[in-house]
Motif scaffolding. Sequence first.
Motif, PDB file in Angstrom:
ATOM      1  N   THR A 187       0.856  -1.195   0.000  1.00 48.63           N
ATOM      2  CA  THR A 187       0.000   0.000   0.000  1.00 48.63           C
ATOM      3  C   THR A 187       0.884   1.234   0.000  1.00 48.63           C
ATOM      4  O   THR A 187       2.070   1.177   0.362  1.00 48.63           O
ATOM      5  N   GLN A 188       0.309   2.354  -0.365  1.00 47.29           N
ATOM      6  CA  GLN A 188       1.066   3.601  -0.398  1.00 47.29           C
ATOM      7  C   GLN A 188       1.554   3.977   0.997  1.00 47.29           C
ATOM      8  O   GLN A 188       2.679   4.442   1.176  1.00 47.29           O
ATOM      9  N   PHE A 189       0.690   3.770   1.994  1.00 51.09           N
ATOM     10  CA  PHE A 189       1.077   4.104   3.370  1.00 51.09           C
ATOM     11  C   PHE A 189       2.265   3.254   3.806  1.00 51.09           C
ATOM     12  O   PHE A 189       3.234   3.757   4.388  1.00 51.09           O
ATOM     13  N   LYS A 190       2.210   1.953   3.502  1.00 49.55           N
ATOM     14  CA  LYS A 190       3.294   1.071   3.920  1.00 49.55           C
ATOM     15  C   LYS A 190       4.590   1.430   3.209  1.00 49.55           C
ATOM     16  O   LYS A 190       5.673   1.366   3.798  1.00 49.55           O
ATOM     17  N   ASN A 191       4.504   1.818   1.951  1.00 47.88           N
ATOM     18  CA  ASN A 191       5.701   2.238   1.219  1.00 47.88           C
ATOM     19  C   ASN A 191       6.358   3.440   1.904  1.00 47.88           C
ATOM     20  O   ASN A 191       7.585   3.517   2.019  1.00 47.88           O
ATOM     21  N   ILE A 192       5.528   4.382   2.352  1.00 49.06           N
ATOM     22  CA  ILE A 192       6.050   5.598   2.975  1.00 49.06           C
ATOM     23  C   ILE A 192       6.757   5.269   4.283  1.00 49.06           C
ATOM     24  O   ILE A 192       7.884   5.731   4.524  1.00 49.06           O
ATOM     25  N   ILE A 193       6.112   4.473   5.148  1.00 53.45           N
ATOM     26  CA  ILE A 193       6.730   4.208   6.453  1.00 53.45           C
ATOM     27  C   ILE A 193       7.931   3.269   6.325  1.00 53.45           C
ATOM     28  O   ILE A 193       8.863   3.342   7.125  1.00 53.45           O
ATOM     29  N   THR A 194       7.908   2.410   5.302  1.00 52.05           N
ATOM     30  CA  THR A 194       9.082   1.560   5.072  1.00 52.05           C
ATOM     31  C   THR A 194      10.287   2.413   4.707  1.00 52.05           C
ATOM     32  O   THR A 194      11.411   2.180   5.166  1.00 52.05           O
ATOM     33  N   THR A 195      10.044   3.435   3.900  1.00 49.85           N
ATOM     34  CA  THR A 195      11.113   4.380   3.540  1.00 49.85           C
ATOM     35  C   THR A 195      11.659   5.080   4.775  1.00 49.85           C
ATOM     36  O   THR A 195      12.854   5.386   4.865  1.00 49.85           O
ATOM     37  N   LEU A 196      10.786   5.317   5.760  1.00 47.46           N
ATOM     38  CA  LEU A 196      11.197   5.981   6.998  1.00 47.46           C
ATOM     39  C   LEU A 196      11.863   5.024   7.982  1.00 47.46           C
ATOM     40  O   LEU A 196      12.321   5.447   9.047  1.00 47.46           O
TER      41      LEU A 196
END
Length: 306
Positions: A235-244
């Motif tokens: 998901t887009q949200f998971k992609n963002i927090i994985t990057t963080l």
Amino acid sequence: MKGNVYTMTEVKKMIVIQSVIDNKRTGKEASEALNISERQVWRLVKKVKDGGIDKIKHGNYNRIPKNKIPDETVNKILELKKSYKYELANFKHFTELLNEEENIKLSYSTIYNILKKNGFVSKNKHKERKTHRRRKRKESEGDLVQADGTPFDWFETGKKQSIHGFIDDATGKILGLYMMDNECLLGYLESLRYMLKNYGIPKVIYPDKYSVFFPNKNQKLTTEEELEGKKEPTTQFKNIITTLGITMYPASTSQAKGRIERLWRTLQDRLITEFRINNIKNSEQANQFFKKFIPKYNKQFSVPAF
């Protein structure tokens, strides 16, 4: 004695002391009958001889207590509790608001007694809830952050709107709140933005299995994901927090996210009154209000990490 009202204890004391004066009873016998020292008996005898039987009354009888709340203040408190702004506030919240908004600085027990004496019942007093064994808090702030959204009729219009939120597991601090018409990606991203800006990056986010966080079972890889060599949809949200560098895993039940579930109950109890007082009428105003509400809430309700 005309016009005076006496308790049964005082009546008994009068009879016994008078019997001592009439030589029908000794000081020792009076002491045993009244369960006081013989020295106190003779003091009472002297008081009655010097000033009459009314001296049996307690020394504070008919005196106005120094700490008595003025009738004007009591009446103002009752009027405020009946008002549109405060009628829904529970007794504890009402006490806090009297201090903050009305400059009436009285203890919770004092306000409780005033309201109870005048027929008010705290809406939280007799609520019965099922109790679950609470999971032990994490040791350090940021170890785990619970995430969730809750739809509710915050503005009493008959229309529900969703608040998206994050709460720290170790301290109970609210880390972000954001209201939207429906639970959605943008609401969580705005809450995430507030958390990152004000509290930093947590180690783990712990939400439910909502599709904002995790892909549906039947969801397939997108062409872009296939080209990137990914084996599972995301998901887009998971992609963002994985990057963080944030880990995320789902809670299996609502009880597993008990701290944020309790937060929603607290906010549903308090925010309508807060919105009334601050004339908050829509989600845009609510999101601005949260910026000052969150620090105030955390100062009052958060606990130190281990």
